[in-house]
Design a protein around this motif. Structure first.
Motif, PDB file in Angstrom:
ATOM      1  N   PHE A  42      -4.756   2.379  -9.012  1.00 24.19           N
ATOM      2  CA  PHE A  42      -4.063   2.171  -7.736  1.00 24.19           C
ATOM      3  C   PHE A  42      -3.625   0.721  -7.548  1.00 24.19           C
ATOM      4  N   TYR A  43      -4.539  -0.227  -7.768  1.00 25.81           N
ATOM      5  CA  TYR A  43      -4.233  -1.639  -7.500  1.00 25.81           C
ATOM      6  C   TYR A  43      -3.834  -2.423  -8.745  1.00 25.81           C
ATOM      7  N   VAL A  54       0.836  -1.199   0.000  1.00 24.67           N
ATOM      8  CA  VAL A  54       0.000   0.000   0.000  1.00 24.67           C
ATOM      9  C   VAL A  54       0.872   1.250   0.000  1.00 24.67           C
ATOM     10  N   GLN A  55       1.940   1.245   0.774  1.00 29.64           N
ATOM     11  CA  GLN A  55       2.850   2.391   0.802  1.00 29.64           C
ATOM     12  C   GLN A  55       3.474   2.621  -0.569  1.00 29.64           C
ATOM     13  N   ASN A  56       3.852   1.553  -1.249  1.00 30.53           N
ATOM     14  CA  ASN A  56       4.441   1.688  -2.584  1.00 30.53           C
ATOM     15  C   ASN A  56       3.425   2.223  -3.594  1.00 30.53           C
ATOM     16  N   TYR A  57       2.173   1.769  -3.483  1.00 29.64           N
ATOM     17  CA  TYR A  57       1.131   2.248  -4.385  1.00 29.64           C
ATOM     18  C   TYR A  57       0.841   3.733  -4.160  1.00 29.64           C
ATOM     19  N   TRP A  69       3.719   7.079  -9.423  1.00 25.27           N
ATOM     20  CA  TRP A  69       3.384   8.267 -10.208  1.00 25.27           C
ATOM     21  C   TRP A  69       1.992   8.207 -10.841  1.00 25.27           C
ATOM     22  N   PRO A  70       1.483   7.018 -11.255  1.00 22.67           N
ATOM     23  CA  PRO A  70       0.102   7.038 -11.792  1.00 22.67           C
ATOM     24  C   PRO A  70      -0.910   7.500 -10.747  1.00 22.67           C
ATOM     25  N   PHE A  71      -0.743   7.062  -9.495  1.00 20.86           N
ATOM     26  CA  PHE A  71      -1.696   7.470  -8.460  1.00 20.86           C
ATOM     27  C   PHE A  71      -1.518   8.939  -8.097  1.00 20.86           C
ATOM     28  N   LEU A  72      -0.291   9.435  -8.109  1.00 23.52           N
ATOM     29  CA  LEU A  72      -0.068  10.843  -7.790  1.00 23.52           C
ATOM     30  C   LEU A  72      -0.725  11.747  -8.836  1.00 23.52           C
ATOM     31  N   GLN A  92      -0.406  -6.551  10.415  1.00 20.37           N
ATOM     32  CA  GLN A  92      -0.242  -5.363   9.581  1.00 20.37           C
ATOM     33  C   GLN A  92      -0.688  -4.094  10.299  1.00 20.37           C
ATOM     34  N   LEU A  93      -1.277  -4.238  11.492  1.00 19.34           N
ATOM     35  CA  LEU A  93      -1.860  -3.091  12.182  1.00 19.34           C
ATOM     36  C   LEU A  93      -0.820  -2.218  12.872  1.00 19.34           C
ATOM     37  N   THR A  94       0.427  -2.613  12.858  1.00 19.93           N
ATOM     38  CA  THR A  94       1.474  -1.808  13.483  1.00 19.93           C
ATOM     39  C   THR A  94       2.032  -0.745  12.535  1.00 19.93           C
ATOM     40  N   TYR A  95       1.644  -0.792  11.269  1.00 19.98           N
ATOM     41  CA  TYR A  95       2.126   0.182  10.288  1.00 19.98           C
ATOM     42  C   TYR A  95       1.248   1.431  10.324  1.00 19.98           C
ATOM     43  N   SER A  96       1.885   2.590  10.181  1.00 20.41           N
ATOM     44  CA  SER A  96       1.153   3.855  10.230  1.00 20.41           C
ATOM     45  C   SER A  96       0.198   4.014   9.050  1.00 20.41           C
ATOM     46  N   VAL A  97       0.501   3.369   7.912  1.00 24.79           N
ATOM     47  CA  VAL A  97      -0.356   3.502   6.736  1.00 24.79           C
ATOM     48  C   VAL A  97      -1.745   2.924   7.005  1.00 24.79           C
ATOM     49  N   PHE A  98      -1.847   1.963   7.908  1.00 23.87           N
ATOM     50  CA  PHE A  98      -3.157   1.403   8.245  1.00 23.87           C
ATOM     51  C   PHE A  98      -4.058   2.474   8.860  1.00 23.87           C
ATOM     52  N   TYR A  99      -3.526   3.273   9.747  1.00 24.85           N
ATOM     53  CA  TYR A  99      -4.317   4.311  10.418  1.00 24.85           C
ATOM     54  C   TYR A  99      -4.575   5.504   9.488  1.00 24.85           C
ATOM     55  N   ILE A 100      -3.633   5.764   8.601  1.00 25.00           N
ATOM     56  CA  ILE A 100      -3.856   6.815   7.602  1.00 25.00           C
ATOM     57  C   ILE A 100      -5.022   6.441   6.705  1.00 25.00           C
ATOM     58  N   MET A 101      -5.044   5.190   6.258  1.00 27.01           N
ATOM     59  CA  MET A 101      -6.134   4.728   5.404  1.00 27.01           C
ATOM     60  C   MET A 101      -7.461   4.685   6.164  1.00 27.01           C
ATOM     61  N   THR A 102      -7.410   4.367   7.438  1.00 25.68           N
ATOM     62  CA  THR A 102      -8.644   4.341   8.245  1.00 25.68           C
ATOM     63  C   THR A 102      -9.239   5.740   8.359  1.00 25.68           C
TER      64      THR A 102
END
Length: 309
Positions: free
Chosen positions: A229-230, A105-108, A112-115, A174-184
């Motif tokens: 994105f995916y 998810v962090q890589n996606y 550049w396509p998503f940006l 996977q819940l220890t990564y900050s991207v999980f809370y950003i997406m939430t």
């Protein structure tokens, strides 16, 4: 919609959020979205999004039962086209199980396509919001386009959160990564604003027109976000892509058939009944044509009315 109609009939209407019926509808909507949330954790976005046609078919029957609408032959034809298109879309959509990790998810997010997609989406949303706030443009297309733009972010966030929760439940935390809370946070925020604009559209227009149009915009935005994105069609065959798009077009055609000839319904609009002017027929003109020499005067037909004047 039922809540809005009931509130409009009251002498002193209360805000919609004070209606128990409105909250009941929102609760049922939330329960339905729980099912969508669960599905995104197991299958691709482009497989889940076309199934939103169930809400189109369901709204047609629910409107007949609760809003006292009339079931038309066009509704049946449109429903048949929608179901056929949905079947093709689901059959030819990529159905490859995808274990989406937090690092992916962090890589996606920084690809550049998503940006580029995010920048374009933000620009379009700001333009629509300007017309909505400053110009007071509350056309159904404007409202539902803002809902769709927010929905694309919601779909991306829901897919990421659902997949990370699913992997965590299987033992791959996977819940220890900050991207999980950003997406939430992104998921909750975009959902809240979707409810705001969708509720505005439901208040001003017919439910049988809003739901099909919302389905078209939402499905399109969900498919685009899934592809960008995916990258869900990255290894799909050309025939599968064509049949999937053909199924989507059939579904869209079906919902447009359902939505056609639907009149806008504006609530709480004051009006003056001009049908009881003395000496005037209900089917007659109130005044002559603007190009006539008598323009600006009542079109009286008998001498008794002239003597009364």
């Amino acid at each position: 919609k039922c809540a809005h109609l009931r509130l409009a009939c009251q002498r002193e209407p209360k805000p919609y959020y004070m209606s128990k019926l409105w909250w009941c509808g929102i609760t049922l909507l939330g329960l339905g979205e729980v099912g969508n949330f669960t599905a995104y954790g197991f299958v691709p976005v482009v497989l889940v999004a076309p199934l939103g046609s169930v809400s189109v078919i369901g709204s047609a029957f629910i409107s007949v039962l609760f809003l006292k609408k009339t079931m038309r032959a066009a509704d049946i034809l449109g429903g048949t086209l929608t179901v056929t298109g949905t079947y093709l879309s689901v059959t030819f959509a990529p159905n490859v199980p995808q274990e989406l990790t937090a690092r992916q998810v962090q890589n996606y997010l920084v690809s550049w396509p998503f940006l580029v997609y995010s920048i374009l989406e933000i620009m379009i949303f700001c333009i629509l919001l300007y017309f909505y706030k400053r110009k007071a443009v509350k056309h159904m297309v404007v409202l539902l386009m803002m809902v769709a733009l927010l929905a694309s972010l919601t779909v991306i966030a829901v897919k990421a959160v659902a997949c990370m929760i699913t992997l965590s439940a299987k033992g791959k935390m996977q819940l220890t990564y900050s991207v999980f809370y950003i997406m939430t946070v992104l998921m909750a925020t975009s959902c809240a604003f979707q409810v705001k604009f969708l509720n505005q559209a439901m208040h001003l227009y017919e439910a049988t027109a809003v739901v099909p149009m919302n389905f078209v915009f939402f499905t399109t935005s969900a498919i685009i976000s899934g592809v960008i994105f995916y990258r869900e069609f990255q290894s799909a065959a050309l025939l599968s892509v064509f049949m999937f798009l053909f199924g989507c077009l059939l579904s869209f055609l079906g919902v447009f058939v359902i939505a056609r000839n639907k009149k806008e319904e504006h609530l709480q609009i004051a009006f003056i009944d001009c049908g009881h002017i003395p000496g005037q027929k209900l089917t007659g003109k109130i005044q002559p044509d603007s190009h006539s020499s008598r323009y600006g005067t009542l079109n009286n037909e008998d001498d008794s009315v002239k003597s009364q004047s």
